[in-house]
Design a protein around this motif. Sequence first.
Motif, short mmCIF file in Angstrom:
data_model
loop_
_atom_site.label_atom_id
_atom_site.label_comp_id
_atom_site.label_asym_id
_atom_site.label_seq_id
_atom_site.Cartn_x
_atom_site.Cartn_y
_atom_site.Cartn_z
N GLU A 39 1.17 -1.11 0.05
CA GLU A 39 -0.17 -0.18 0.08
C GLU A 39 1.12 1.31 0.07
OE1 GLU A 39 -3.46 -0.17 0.13
OE2 GLU A 39 -3.55 -2.11 -0.19
N THR A 41 0.70 3.37 2.17
CA THR A 41 1.00 3.86 3.22
C THR A 41 2.09 2.94 3.87
OG1 THR A 41 -0.88 2.21 4.19
CG2 THR A 41 -0.69 5.18 3.62
N ASP A 42 2.67 1.93 2.85
CA ASP A 42 3.65 1.32 3.49
C ASP A 42 5.06 1.85 2.88
OD1 ASP A 42 2.25 -1.09 4.56
OD2 ASP A 42 1.80 -2.12 2.23
N LEU A 43 5.18 2.76 3.96
CA LEU A 43 6.33 3.74 3.78
C LEU A 43 7.93 3.01 3.25
CD1 LEU A 43 6.05 6.71 5.30
CD2 LEU A 43 4.77 6.00 3.10
#
Length: 286
Positions: A39, A41-43
């Motif tokens: 995703e 947001t999975d930095l």
Amino acid sequence: MSAPPRPRAGDWRGCELGERTVTYDERDAILYALAVGAEATDLDLVFEERLRVLPTFALTLAQWAPDALGSLGAFDIRTAVHGAQRFQVTSPLPRSGKLSMRAYVGEVWDKGSAAVFEVVVVSDCSIATWSLFAPGRGGFGGERGPAAPSAPAGPPGHAAEVATAPNQAALYRLLGDRHAMHIDPDAARAAGQPGPFLHGLCSMAAATLPLARAAGAHPADLVRLEGRFAAPVFPGDRLTARAWDRTGPQPPPTGGAHAAPTVELRFELLGGGRPVVSGGRAGFSV
């Protein structure tokens, strides 16, 4: 003048497939993470300043090797399918750089009506083995090879949904596996499928993200992975990963006696209530 006889499938055992050095950068590693379900947001998987490279990215860099064996005429590339995969990590992939690989044919198993060719790719970071099921190439008098692993007993200890995207095969193929059956409806039908289907390595890698969470690990801490491709997955399918904590003796940790301890899960990936990846094992350093 008659053509020379075609080599028997077993004659390919030990055949060297060459060496290759592949260059990649952070963009390629991020594209891979997105293609297997990471995703935004999975930095630490998609942002270069925090990037950790998923180990299975190495499999896309090595795709040339099984393709090379098909190009040499060992089997009919129109009917051969990817039957299973084994993968062992020996060191983490850097964010960018060069990866040198050597490939050769390992075992060739005789299944009667078909042969299974094992293509082994060795690099400084991993050892990967493709099992390629080739109809019409069996019957050469070789050994049948190992049987399929039995399903784990008892209810799974973990379950998670793995959602695939309608454009996932189109995205994943940009990383190296551009076989037409994953994008072209006519080629998919010629391969016996109703439409383009997802790469097996994509669905298996996608399962490692929730499996890592179940193991209390980060997906970049994968140290081993294996499974058999039991049925096709079509882009947009919703899958379920079911996992069992492994019991009994554990294999030695990758990297020697001072390597981090590992946790291993047995798993299967289901689509439409039936296994699409069976006999799965995933190990993570913790």
